[in-house]
Design an enzyme around this catalytic site. Structure first.
Site, PDB file in Angstrom:
ATOM      1  N   GLY A 165      17.849 -56.173 -42.671  1.00 21.90           N
ATOM      2  CA  GLY A 165      17.591 -54.954 -43.439  1.00 21.90           C
ATOM      3  C   GLY A 165      16.203 -54.909 -44.073  1.00 21.90           C
ATOM      4  O   GLY A 165      15.890 -53.990 -44.821  1.00 21.90           O
ATOM      5  N   ARG A 291      23.095 -63.551 -30.053  1.00 16.50           N
ATOM      6  CA  ARG A 291      23.607 -64.799 -30.635  1.00 16.50           C
ATOM      7  C   ARG A 291      25.032 -64.582 -31.127  1.00 16.50           C
ATOM      8  O   ARG A 291      25.541 -63.467 -31.098  1.00 16.50           O
ATOM      9  CB  ARG A 291      22.730 -65.177 -31.832  1.00 16.50           C
ATOM     10  N   VAL A 294      28.035 -63.685 -37.604  1.00 13.14           N
ATOM     11  CA  VAL A 294      28.826 -64.127 -38.756  1.00 13.14           C
ATOM     12  C   VAL A 294      30.273 -63.654 -38.623  1.00 13.14           C
ATOM     13  O   VAL A 294      31.224 -64.407 -38.841  1.00 13.14           O
ATOM     14  CB  VAL A 294      28.215 -63.569 -40.070  1.00 13.14           C
ATOM     15  N   ARG A 337      33.127 -61.621 -46.728  1.00 12.35           N
ATOM     16  CA  ARG A 337      32.085 -62.637 -46.930  1.00 12.35           C
ATOM     17  C   ARG A 337      32.058 -62.995 -48.405  1.00 12.35           C
ATOM     18  O   ARG A 337      31.954 -62.098 -49.262  1.00 12.35           O
ATOM     19  CB  ARG A 337      30.717 -62.095 -46.525  1.00 12.35           C
TER      20      ARG A 337
HETATM   21  P1  ADP Z   1      18.449 -55.209 -39.250  1.00 15.57           P
HETATM   22  O1  ADP Z   1      18.120 -55.877 -37.952  1.00 15.57           O
HETATM   23  O2  ADP Z   1      17.371 -55.302 -40.282  1.00 15.57           O
HETATM   24  O3  ADP Z   1      19.798 -55.582 -39.779  1.00 15.57           O
HETATM   25  P2  ADP Z   1      19.515 -52.746 -38.013  1.00 15.57           P
HETATM   26  O4  ADP Z   1      18.756 -51.891 -37.098  1.00 15.57           O
HETATM   27  O5  ADP Z   1      20.573 -53.623 -37.427  1.00 15.57           O
HETATM   28  O6  ADP Z   1      18.504 -53.630 -38.902  1.00 15.57           O
HETATM   29  O7  ADP Z   1      20.187 -51.837 -39.133  1.00 15.57           O
HETATM   30  C1  ADP Z   1      20.890 -52.379 -40.218  1.00 15.57           C
HETATM   31  C2  ADP Z   1      21.632 -51.297 -40.947  1.00 15.57           C
HETATM   32  O8  ADP Z   1      20.718 -50.292 -41.446  1.00 15.57           O
HETATM   33  C3  ADP Z   1      22.615 -50.519 -40.091  1.00 15.57           C
HETATM   34  O9  ADP Z   1      23.854 -51.163 -39.982  1.00 15.57           O
HETATM   35  C4  ADP Z   1      22.712 -49.227 -40.885  1.00 15.57           C
HETATM   36  O10 ADP Z   1      23.525 -49.397 -42.016  1.00 15.57           O
HETATM   37  C5  ADP Z   1      21.285 -49.012 -41.358  1.00 15.57           C
HETATM   38  N1  ADP Z   1      20.532 -48.171 -40.385  1.00 15.57           N
HETATM   39  C6  ADP Z   1      19.805 -48.602 -39.323  1.00 15.57           C
HETATM   40  N2  ADP Z   1      19.284 -47.565 -38.627  1.00 15.57           N
HETATM   41  C7  ADP Z   1      19.685 -46.438 -39.254  1.00 15.57           C
HETATM   42  C8  ADP Z   1      19.492 -45.012 -39.043  1.00 15.57           C
HETATM   43  N3  ADP Z   1      18.746 -44.552 -38.042  1.00 15.57           N
HETATM   44  N4  ADP Z   1      20.087 -44.152 -39.921  1.00 15.57           N
HETATM   45  C9  ADP Z   1      20.818 -44.597 -40.971  1.00 15.57           C
HETATM   46  N5  ADP Z   1      21.028 -45.908 -41.222  1.00 15.57           N
HETATM   47  C10 ADP Z   1      20.488 -46.827 -40.389  1.00 15.57           C
END
Ligand code: ADP
Length: 445
Positions: A165, A291, A294, A337
């Site tokens: 995030g 991978r 969790v 968690r």
């Molecule tokens: P990271 O690799 O940093 O975890 P992700 O792309 O997997 O990033 O996104 C993590 C979280 O951020 C998602 O589960 C969602 O909650 C939020 N998120 C990501 N992209 C979007 C989007 N386009 N719109 C709204 N929320 C998003």
């Protein structure tokens, strides 16, 4: 099959991997920092090697020390777990160059998915629907403003090298975008050494739905259903459930097929997870994790497949030995968690564990390296335990989870157990009615 596996991780996941190895008759090598000398994963392993001082960059991220440990202990394979070096393509390549098997996908696939822009391109080519957004990186504020005007607000700026995030900021207006662009770039630079960002439409009420995949070296690909990981704080998962209360049988079937087809087209092998946002009946790919995750135990609970065992078998060249129709799903599972954190301020709470009692009974699993007298070090991620509960129905699972959380005793550090109890007593959660923003609103009050 391998004779000995080195586990390049710590905490509950090192223990989890050790357990799979032990059941398969494979010897284990633990690596540890000086802060983890007394950790459970070190105590249970057949052999252990100290690889450096407490800071992760000097120990768990020290590629040369880990490979040297594998060579001196004569390990045939390395399992990276999650976090640390698990998605480091250079590490996977170094491991293979030393004649040791990396338990995971190829370095090429790790590299492709580690960069979110190349990942989205590859996903699109493999037939996955993506969140609308920039075609590649967005290099100036002017182009960000221009694109936002075309797409319409709100938009989300994301780090190309992102994870956890970090480097993610949304904007509702041109003024906010100006700050978001600068902030996301500087956070990405600080966290990943790479300021590159891209832009997506910011979805307002989606759920986070991810599909667990297994693929062998002989062309077999299966999915193990979905996990709903919408309960997040600061884009970090807090509680996960499988199956998702938001999907009907049609949507589930559709996304499972799309995911398997994409994995086949990508030629991917081993375990992996395709992450999607799901809004108004549509799925949008956001990233792939190359991978173990969790939250893998909730999938294990509903389909009875040991995912770590499968990762090891696949890496050793064994065929999966079953097809999609052989994967059977049963009941409902939820994972909480548990972090060593203040449940209100979320400040880390390292320290020595006093009394410790884990819940048990039918359908209850606790994955944790804790024991009474153990010192939770301040140097690493604050997650200290996972409580995974399985029931015949979602309702039975919830009743059991409430009971199990009530039995859990962890003294000496503050934990997020009170937060988990609060979440599962909320009517929206009980009704399965929540999106990715719901928990943040709850904790922000
Ligand atoms: P990271 O690799 O940093 O975890 P992700 O792309 O997997 O990033 O996104 C993590 C979280 O951020 C998602 O589960 C969602 O909650 C939020 N998120 C990501 N992209 C979007 C989007 N386009 N719109 C709204 N929320 C998003």
């Amino acid at each position: 099959m391998f004779d000995k596996i080195l586990i390049a991780n710590r905490g509950e996941i090192a223990l989890r991997i050790h357990r799979a190895c032990r059941e398969m008759g494979i010897k284990t090598v633990a690596v540890h920092s000086t802060a983890d000398h007394d950790a459970m994963h070190v105590r249970l392993a057949d052999e252990s090697v100290c690889i450096g001082p407490p800071p992760a960059r000097d120990s768990y991220l020290n590629k040369a020390a880990i490979i040297a440990a594998a060579i001196i202990t004569n390990a045939d394979a390395i399992h990276p777990g999650y976090g640390f070096l698990s998605e480091n393509a250079d590490f996977a390549q170094m491991v293979e160059e030393h004649g040791i098997c990396f338990i995971g996908p190829t370095p090429e696939h790790i590299r492709m998915m580690g960069d979110k822009i190349t990942a989205k391109h590859a996903a699109k080519e493999a037939g996955l629907p993506c969140v609308p957004g920039s075609d590649g990186s967005v290099d100036s504020e002017e182009s960000a403003q221009e694109l936002a005007k075309q797409m319409g607000f709100p938009v989300l700026i994301k780090a190309t090298a992102g994870g956890g995030g970090k480097g993610m900021k949304h904007a509702n207006s041109p003024e906010e975008l100006s700050d978001a662009f600068r902030f996301a770039r500087s956070e990405a630079k600080a966290a990943f050494g790479n300021p590159e960002v891209y832009m997506e439409k910011y979805l307002q009420t989606p759920r986070h739905i991810e599909i667990q995949i297994l693929a062998d070296n002989h062309g077999a690909v299966v999915h193990l259903g979905e996990r709903d990981c919408s309960l997040q704080r600061r884009h970090q998962k807090v509680l996960e459930e499988a199956p998702s209360p938001a999907l009907n049988a049609d949507a589930r079937e559709r996304i499972g097929q799309i995911a398997c087809q994409a994995i086949r087209r990508l030629g991917y092998r081993n375990a992996g997870t395709l992450e999607f946002l799901y809004e108004n009946g549509e799925f949008y790919f956001i990233e792939m994790n190359t991978r173990l995750q969790v939250e893998h135990p909730i999938t294990e609970a509903i389909c009875g497949i040991d995912i770590v065992r499968e990762q090891i078998r696949i890496a050793a060249g064994a065929p999966l030995g079953y097809e999609q129709a052989d994967v059977r799903f049963s009941g409902h599972a939820i994972e909480c968690r548990i972090n060593a954190e203040d449940p209100e301020s979320f400040a880390p709470s390292p320290g020595r564990i006093g009394g410790f009692h884990t819940p048990g009974g039918l359908g209850v699993r606790v994955d944790s390296g804790l024991y009474s007298g153990y010192m939770v070090p301040p140097h690493y991620d604050s997650m200290i335990a996972k409580l995974i509960v399985h029931g015949g129905t979602r309702n039975e699972c919830l009743m059991r989870l409430r009971r199990a959380l009530g039995e859990f005793v962890i003294e000496g550090v503050k934990t997020t157990i009170p937060l988990q109890k609060r979440i599962i007593s909320e009517a929206d959660f009980i009704n399965g009615d929540y999106d990715i923003h719901w928990l943040q609103k709850l904790v922000d009050g």
